[in-house]
Design a protein around this motif. Structure first.
Motif, PDB file in Angstrom:
ATOM      1  N   GLY A 131     -33.232  27.838 -58.564  1.00  0.00           N
ATOM      2  CA  GLY A 131     -32.704  27.727 -57.206  1.00  0.00           C
ATOM      3  C   GLY A 131     -33.651  26.966 -56.296  1.00  0.00           C
ATOM      4  N   THR A 132     -34.907  27.359 -56.322  1.00  0.00           N
ATOM      5  CA  THR A 132     -35.920  26.695 -55.502  1.00  0.00           C
ATOM      6  C   THR A 132     -36.184  25.279 -55.983  1.00  0.00           C
ATOM      7  N   LYS A 133     -36.354  25.120 -57.284  1.00  0.00           N
ATOM      8  CA  LYS A 133     -36.727  23.808 -57.817  1.00  0.00           C
ATOM      9  C   LYS A 133     -35.614  22.778 -57.666  1.00  0.00           C
ATOM     10  N   SER A 134     -34.366  23.187 -57.835  1.00  0.00           N
ATOM     11  CA  SER A 134     -33.264  22.230 -57.682  1.00  0.00           C
ATOM     12  C   SER A 134     -33.192  21.711 -56.252  1.00  0.00           C
ATOM     13  N   LYS A 135     -33.409  22.597 -55.283  1.00  0.00           N
ATOM     14  CA  LYS A 135     -33.406  22.170 -53.877  1.00  0.00           C
ATOM     15  C   LYS A 135     -34.595  21.266 -53.589  1.00  0.00           C
ATOM     16  N   ASP A 136     -35.762  21.630 -54.111  1.00  0.00           N
ATOM     17  CA  ASP A 136     -36.953  20.804 -53.904  1.00  0.00           C
ATOM     18  C   ASP A 136     -36.769  19.406 -54.495  1.00  0.00           C
ATOM     19  N   ILE A 137     -36.261  19.353 -55.725  1.00  0.00           N
ATOM     20  CA  ILE A 137     -36.072  18.062 -56.389  1.00  0.00           C
ATOM     21  C   ILE A 137     -35.099  17.188 -55.613  1.00  0.00           C
ATOM     22  N   LYS A 138     -33.996  17.788 -55.172  1.00  0.00           N
ATOM     23  CA  LYS A 138     -33.016  17.033 -54.389  1.00  0.00           C
ATOM     24  C   LYS A 138     -33.629  16.495 -53.095  1.00  0.00           C
ATOM     25  N   THR A 139     -34.424  17.326 -52.422  1.00  0.00           N
ATOM     26  CA  THR A 139     -35.040  16.893 -51.170  1.00  0.00           C
ATOM     27  C   THR A 139     -36.070  15.805 -51.413  1.00  0.00           C
ATOM     28  N   ILE A 140     -36.885  15.961 -52.442  1.00  0.00           N
ATOM     29  CA  ILE A 140     -37.881  14.939 -52.783  1.00  0.00           C
ATOM     30  C   ILE A 140     -37.195  13.599 -53.030  1.00  0.00           C
ATOM     31  N   LEU A 141     -36.126  13.619 -53.818  1.00  0.00           N
ATOM     32  CA  LEU A 141     -35.432  12.375 -54.161  1.00  0.00           C
ATOM     33  C   LEU A 141     -34.769  11.739 -52.940  1.00  0.00           C
ATOM     34  N   ARG A 142     -34.222  12.570 -52.056  1.00  0.00           N
ATOM     35  CA  ARG A 142     -33.633  12.021 -50.829  1.00  0.00           C
ATOM     36  C   ARG A 142     -34.702  11.353 -49.970  1.00  0.00           C
ATOM     37  N   LEU A 143     -35.835  12.012 -49.826  1.00  0.00           N
ATOM     38  CA  LEU A 143     -36.922  11.449 -49.023  1.00  0.00           C
ATOM     39  C   LEU A 143     -37.458  10.158 -49.637  1.00  0.00           C
TER      40      LEU A 143
END
Length: 350
Positions: A131-143
């Motif tokens: 849950g945490t990692k999927s959100k982090d990965i998505k945010t990193i990639l968007r940034l």
């Protein structure tokens, strides 16, 4: 109201030790430990070239692409190597791989960026903290996508106007060809952080740590393994052994202050072997692994650094620098849970 991120949330002291009156380790002490552990675990040297990316093992950043290294290392935090590698294989199967460029052979991170977070979660759910990692990965990639686009626009403007003052940070250290490659990557939606090669190590480290879930240990691993810069990443094994060797004040030090201190005290050429040897020894030595006790299984096998260490009785793992996030998830601080991708749950992760 959105809070501004702290300028130095981890309390790092680049170029300075937080313990200026603490005389350890000396270069001689570092070399002695390398020599002793190398006799047991074998000589450790950085590879002559970075290996091609694996699609079956997540690893801890020893891949050509900086973005690939960053997300692989994030994925491997606070779980076992087997779990993180299973999660990485899920990303490969779900989103495919790049067929050309610096990230060739690894995950198509732009496809991950465009996907729904639920699909990312499903791909990595076997790896722990999905849950945490999927959100982090998505945010990193968007940034990263937004930064790539902004850099591309700035490079094109600077070129059209023949004005290098308009170029983005670090571009002054790039060749004309490297700038063209950066523009072409952005036009092709190939996400990249490889422009960070043009920054000094402290700037690159700070850039990594602005992304969610990325703290000093993960950032240091990317510097060490992918960017091939001297950096002494401190995971739970390294932290434990640094305290037991009296290299840091054992009752005061946190992982992050240990990192800042050892970055200054350990010779650059010994940072890679010491990091790797500490992990190997911290996992395998019956006297130096987590939760050890005198007389426990394998104690009689001895330890090559026995005469140098003073072990604490309490379990050593996270130290004061580890915090729990919401709902029991590891916070950004505890993304520093594991630098060794094959470490198990006794590595400071309950």
């Amino acid at each position: 109201k959105t809070k501004k991120p702290k300028a130095n949330p981890y309390g790092l002291t680049p170029g300075e030790t937080p313990y200026p009156d603490w005389p350890h380790p000396t270069p001689e002490e570092c070399q002695e430990v390398v020599d002793l552990l190398s006799k047991i675990h074998g000589e450790v040297k950085a590879p002559a070239t970075i290996p091609v990316p694996s699609t079956t093992v997540s690893g801890c950043g020893e891949v050509p692409s900086i973005l690939d290294a960053l997300i692989r290392t994030r994925l491997s935090a606070a779980t076992s190597g087997a779990n993180s590698s299973r999660a990485f294989r899920g990303l490969v199967e779900k989103f495919g791989t790049l067929q050309k460029g610096i990230g060739k052979g690894s995950v198509d991170w732009d496809a991950v960026r465009r996907a729904d977070v639920k699909d990312v979660f499903e791909a990595i759910k076997s790896g722990g903290l999905a849950g945490t990692k999927s959100k982090d990965i998505k945010t990193i990639l968007r940034l990263v996508y937004e930064e790539n686009k902004a850099r591309r626009d700035a490079l094109v403007t600077a070129k059209d106007e023949a004005n290098t003052a308009e170029e983005p940070r670090g571009a002054e250290n790039e060749t004309a060809n490297e700038k063209e490659i950066e523009i072409a990557r952005a036009d092709s939606h190939v996400l990249s952080l490889d422009h960070l090669h043009s920054l000094d190590s402290n700037e690159a480290l700070n850039t990594f740590m602005k992304y969610p879930g990325i703290g000093p240990k993960t950032a240091s691993c990317v510097l060490l393994f992918c960017m091939r810069r001297p950096s002494f990443a401190v995971d739970t094994h390294v932290f434990r052994l640094c305290k037991w060797l009296n290299w840091v004040p054992p009752t005061k030090a946190t992982r992050n202050s240990t990192y800042s201190h050892c970055e200054v005290r350990i010779p650059d050429e010994l940072k890679y072997p010491l990091h790797q040897l500490f992990i190997q020894h911290g996992k395998s030595c019956p006297r130096c692994r987590a939760g050890t006790r005198e007389g426990g299984q394998g104690w009689d096998e001895g330890c090559p650094i026995e005469h140098l260490v003073k072990r604490t009785k309490k379990r050593d793992g996270g130290g004061k620098g580890v915090k729990k996030g919401k709902k029991g998830d590891e916070s950004e601080e505890d993304e520093d849970g594991l630098s060794d991708p094959s470490s198990d749950s006794d590595d400071g992760v309950e």
